[in-house]
Design a protein around this motif. Structure first.
Motif, PDB file in Angstrom:
ATOM      1  N   SER A  99       0.814  -1.225   0.000  1.00  0.00           N
ATOM      2  CA  SER A  99       0.000   0.000   0.000  1.00  0.00           C
ATOM      3  C   SER A  99       0.839   1.262   0.000  1.00  0.00           C
ATOM      4  CB  SER A  99      -0.921   0.010   1.233  1.00  0.00           C
ATOM      5  OG  SER A  99      -1.826  -1.080   1.194  1.00  0.00           O
ATOM      6  N   ASP A 100       2.167   1.115   0.140  1.00  0.00           N
ATOM      7  CA  ASP A 100       3.015   2.311   0.181  1.00  0.00           C
ATOM      8  C   ASP A 100       3.064   3.007  -1.177  1.00  0.00           C
ATOM      9  OD1 ASP A 100       4.727   4.168   1.377  1.00  0.00           O
ATOM     10  OD2 ASP A 100       6.506   3.106   0.633  1.00  0.00           O
ATOM     11  N   LEU A 101       3.190   2.212  -2.269  1.00  0.00           N
ATOM     12  CA  LEU A 101       3.313   2.806  -3.599  1.00  0.00           C
ATOM     13  C   LEU A 101       2.091   3.651  -3.981  1.00  0.00           C
ATOM     14  CD1 LEU A 101       4.719   3.224  -6.284  1.00  0.00           C
ATOM     15  CD2 LEU A 101       3.765   1.020  -7.054  1.00  0.00           C
ATOM     16  N   PRO A 102       0.860   3.143  -3.876  1.00  0.00           N
ATOM     17  CA  PRO A 102      -0.284   3.989  -4.241  1.00  0.00           C
ATOM     18  C   PRO A 102      -0.384   5.236  -3.370  1.00  0.00           C
ATOM     19  CG  PRO A 102      -1.041   1.967  -3.187  1.00  0.00           C
ATOM     20  CD  PRO A 102       0.412   1.774  -3.496  1.00  0.00           C
ATOM     21  N   THR A 103       0.039   5.121  -2.096  1.00  0.00           N
ATOM     22  CA  THR A 103       0.002   6.290  -1.210  1.00  0.00           C
ATOM     23  C   THR A 103       1.042   7.318  -1.646  1.00  0.00           C
ATOM     24  OG1 THR A 103      -0.604   4.766   0.578  1.00  0.00           O
ATOM     25  CG2 THR A 103      -0.024   7.005   1.201  1.00  0.00           C
ATOM     26  N   GLN A 104       2.221   6.857  -2.041  1.00  0.00           N
ATOM     27  CA  GLN A 104       3.241   7.774  -2.557  1.00  0.00           C
ATOM     28  C   GLN A 104       2.742   8.491  -3.814  1.00  0.00           C
ATOM     29  OE1 GLN A 104       6.326   4.783  -2.948  1.00  0.00           O
ATOM     30  NE2 GLN A 104       7.535   5.715  -1.296  1.00  0.00           N
ATOM     31  N   MET A 159       5.266   6.361   2.799  1.00  0.00           N
ATOM     32  CA  MET A 159       4.043   7.020   3.237  1.00  0.00           C
ATOM     33  C   MET A 159       3.122   6.094   4.049  1.00  0.00           C
ATOM     34  SD  MET A 159       4.092  10.164   2.195  1.00  0.00           S
ATOM     35  CE  MET A 159       5.542  10.927   1.483  1.00  0.00           C
ATOM     36  N   TYR A 160       3.326   4.803   3.909  1.00  0.00           N
ATOM     37  CA  TYR A 160       2.440   3.861   4.601  1.00  0.00           C
ATOM     38  C   TYR A 160       3.232   2.592   4.929  1.00  0.00           C
ATOM     39  CZ  TYR A 160      -1.674   1.005   5.666  1.00  0.00           C
ATOM     40  OH  TYR A 160      -2.602   0.212   6.285  1.00  0.00           O
ATOM     41  N   VAL A 161       3.070   2.145   6.189  1.00  0.00           N
ATOM     42  CA  VAL A 161       3.734   0.914   6.644  1.00  0.00           C
ATOM     43  C   VAL A 161       2.651  -0.066   7.039  1.00  0.00           C
ATOM     44  CG1 VAL A 161       5.308  -0.117   8.311  1.00  0.00           C
ATOM     45  CG2 VAL A 161       5.755   2.194   7.439  1.00  0.00           C
ATOM     46  N   GLU A 162       2.680  -1.235   6.414  1.00  0.00           N
ATOM     47  CA  GLU A 162       1.679  -2.260   6.718  1.00  0.00           C
ATOM     48  C   GLU A 162       1.668  -2.575   8.208  1.00  0.00           C
ATOM     49  OE1 GLU A 162      -0.438  -3.364   4.639  1.00  0.00           O
ATOM     50  OE2 GLU A 162       0.411  -2.641   2.747  1.00  0.00           O
ATOM     51  N   GLY A 163       0.469  -2.610   8.804  1.00  0.00           N
ATOM     52  CA  GLY A 163       0.315  -2.937  10.216  1.00  0.00           C
ATOM     53  C   GLY A 163       0.473  -1.748  11.136  1.00  0.00           C
ATOM     54  N   ARG A 164       1.114  -0.674  10.660  1.00  0.00           N
ATOM     55  CA  ARG A 164       1.326   0.507  11.505  1.00  0.00           C
ATOM     56  C   ARG A 164       0.515   1.708  11.007  1.00  0.00           C
ATOM     57  NH1 ARG A 164       7.572   1.377  11.538  1.00  0.00           N
ATOM     58  NH2 ARG A 164       6.840   3.385  12.377  1.00  0.00           N
ATOM     59  N   GLY A 165       0.265   1.751   9.710  1.00  0.00           N
ATOM     60  CA  GLY A 165      -0.534   2.845   9.155  1.00  0.00           C
ATOM     61  C   GLY A 165       0.314   3.946   8.542  1.00  0.00           C
ATOM     62  N   LEU A 166      -0.177   5.149   8.618  1.00  0.00           N
ATOM     63  CA  LEU A 166       0.471   6.282   7.962  1.00  0.00           C
ATOM     64  C   LEU A 166       1.777   6.644   8.649  1.00  0.00           C
ATOM     65  CD1 LEU A 166      -2.668   8.594   7.498  1.00  0.00           C
ATOM     66  CD2 LEU A 166      -1.716   6.944   5.879  1.00  0.00           C
ATOM     67  N   THR A 167       2.751   7.061   7.842  1.00  0.00           N
ATOM     68  CA  THR A 167       4.027   7.529   8.389  1.00  0.00           C
ATOM     69  C   THR A 167       3.911   9.016   8.717  1.00  0.00           C
ATOM     70  OG1 THR A 167       4.938   8.163   6.256  1.00  0.00           O
ATOM     71  CG2 THR A 167       5.246   5.864   6.943  1.00  0.00           C
ATOM     72  N   GLY A 168       4.883   9.500   9.454  1.00  0.00           N
ATOM     73  CA  GLY A 168       4.910  10.930   9.782  1.00  0.00           C
ATOM     74  C   GLY A 168       5.042  11.789   8.545  1.00  0.00           C
ATOM     75  N   ALA A 169       5.804  11.284   7.543  1.00  0.00           N
ATOM     76  CA  ALA A 169       5.973  12.038   6.300  1.00  0.00           C
ATOM     77  C   ALA A 169       4.642  12.195   5.566  1.00  0.00           C
ATOM     78  CB  ALA A 169       6.988  11.330   5.401  1.00  0.00           C
ATOM     79  N   LYS A 170       3.816  11.140   5.650  1.00  0.00           N
ATOM     80  CA  LYS A 170       2.514  11.192   4.982  1.00  0.00           C
ATOM     81  C   LYS A 170       1.606  12.230   5.641  1.00  0.00           C
ATOM     82  CE  LYS A 170      -1.322   9.705   2.788  1.00  0.00           C
ATOM     83  NZ  LYS A 170      -2.419  10.354   3.481  1.00  0.00           N
ATOM     84  N   VAL A 171       1.516  12.179   6.958  1.00  0.00           N
ATOM     85  CA  VAL A 171       0.649  13.112   7.679  1.00  0.00           C
ATOM     86  C   VAL A 171       1.143  14.546   7.501  1.00  0.00           C
ATOM     87  CG1 VAL A 171      -0.242  13.780   9.935  1.00  0.00           C
ATOM     88  CG2 VAL A 171      -0.042  11.353   9.334  1.00  0.00           C
TER      89      VAL A 171
END
Length: 449
Positions: A99-104, A159-171
């Motif tokens: 899910s990181d790629l589509p979020t990026q 931007m997204y880590v599986e199991g943890r959710g959004l990264t700080g960079a994403k927010v």
């Protein structure tokens, strides 16, 4: 503001259809989120590509091409969002990237969107014209660069880590994007005098919906969660608003303006034609419109009354054969010469004798003039005639009277001298000249006394 964006009927439909659409999309997202996501994204992509297509094909009609920057930006956004849709979890196109790629890709598209809004808002504070081709090339290079950097080089923050959710960079990126959009909205509002009211309202509505969507995307931990759904719903609204803003600004208004101009030109032409027709029909001069081949196209009322005929009796017949003059060979020759002269662009004028229906003879002063269209092309000839019988008769009587007076004065045995106020001799009869012992020609112009 919402009511201003919609007509009265559409406003009430909006409050009925809006909640129904929201509920239907939410049910779809619960039933099959991947289908919901693909529908929203592809709908947005279709709008983005439509906006660009309309803008590109109508850019020469727009009075202000600064909105073209946003249209080119949405081409870039549409391409990136298409790849984002294909990369979404469950599509199976990039399974190793999760899910990181589509979020990026999402964040990249939103940065392009927000910065383009800001650039457009800044441009509206200037009077600078855009080079549409350079703008398009720039966005194509930017799009290709972002896709290579994210997909191929993988040089983009996670931007997204599986199991943890959004990264700080994403927010953080979402908040930065919201700040950029808010700044763009403020600049649009402060420069509102340079933007049409409806265009401005749709632009601000698009910015507002985008901000609401981005704030929703800061709250989700599951890509299939409610806030993710809410963010996509706001995206749907924002793209609809941007479509209304740009299509109205780049297509509808220019065409409506041109249509209104054509209608006004048509009305002015009709008024002009009506005025000219009134002059043509009501003038006491005999007038006829002659085709270049010498055929009479139309005669006015005075001409028809003079010959005692109606228009269908003479329309379409050779002008030289019409019955308002005697058909002498000399007159026929004058008419042929006059028409040929007018065909060459030179007005022709001559006198002719006309025998009216009651048998009376009229002296008619004729003129034939070339008539050109707005492009300077010779279209037809205007033949005008004026009955000068009375003036000719007066002129003849006056000439005869002058002749008689001249003979009377000349034969008078008394000397007759006419001088002006300075004493200069203006006229002297033969008897007067004899008294002074000089000829009349010598005395005229000399000082008397």
């Amino acid at each position: 503001m919402v009511k201003n964006l919609l007509s009265r009927n559409s406003f009430y439909v909006f409050w009925v259809a809006g909640p129904v659409l929201f509920a239907a999309l939410y049910v779809l997202s619960r039933y099959n989120y991947l289908l919901f996501h693909s529908f929203i994204e592809l709908f947005a992509v279709a709008i983005a590509l439509s906006v660009f297509t309309v803008a590109w094909n109508t850019r020469h009609l727009a009075a202000d091409n600064r909105l073209f920057l946003l249209a080119a930006a949405y081409l870039s956004i549409g391409v990136i969002d298409t790849v984002h849709t294909l990369a979404y979890s469950g599509m199976g196109v990039f399974p190793a990237r999760g899910s990181d790629l589509p979020t990026q890709l999402w964040i990249a598209a939103r940065y392009v969107e927000s910065l383009s809004f800001l650039a457009a808002a800044l441009l509206f504070r200037t009077k600078r014209d855009l080079n549409d081709k350079m703008i398009l090339v720039g966005y194509v290079i930017l799009t290709a660069g972002l896709l290579v950097m994210i997909i191929v080089l993988q040089y983009f923050p996670s931007m997204y880590v599986e199991g943890r959710g959004l990264t700080g960079a994403k927010v953080a990126s979402e908040y930065v994007i919201c700040a950029i959009l808010a700044a763009a909205g403020y600049l649009f509002w402060s420069g509102r005098k340079q933007i049409g009211r409806m265009h401005l309202q749709f632009l601000l509505a698009a910015i507002g919906a985008t901000i609401a969507g981005e704030l929703s995307f800061t709250l989700y931990t599951d890509v299939y969660g409610f806030f993710n759904f809410l963010g996509h719903f706001f995206k749907l609204l924002s793209f609809w608003f941007i479509y209304k803003a740009l299509v109205a600004g780049l297509l509808k208004d220019p065409f409506e303006s041109q249509f209104l101009e054509l209608v006004q030109s048509r009305d002015r032409l009709r008024e002009s034609e009506s005025s000219l027709n009134a002059v043509f029909e009501q003038t006491i001069q005999l007038m006829g419109i002659v085709a270049l081949d010498g055929t009479l196209l139309r005669a006015n009322r005075s001409a028809l009354e003079m010959i005692g005929a109606n228009e269908k009796d003479v329309t379409g017949k050779p002008f030289r054969d019409c019955p308002w003059w005697t058909h002498s060979s000399q007159l026929q020759e004058k008419l042929d010469q006059g028409i040929e002269q007018a065909r060459q662009g030179e007005p022709a004028r001559f006198e002719a004798i006309h025998i009216s229906a009651d048998g009376r003879e009229h002296v008619v002063d004729f003129s034939i003039n070339p008539i050109y269209d707005e492009n300077g092309k010779l279209r037809c000839l205007l033949a005008e005639s004026r009955d000068v019988t009375e003036s000719k008769q007066k002129e003849s009587r006056l000439s005869e009277a002058y002749s008689k007076l001249d003979r009377l004065i000349s034969l008078n045995r008394d000397g007759i001298i006419v001088v002006d106020k300075e004493g200069i001799i203006l006229f002297i009869n033969p008897a007067g000249a004899d008294m002074l012992g000089r000829s009349a020609d010598e005395l005229v112009g000399m000082e008397f006394g």
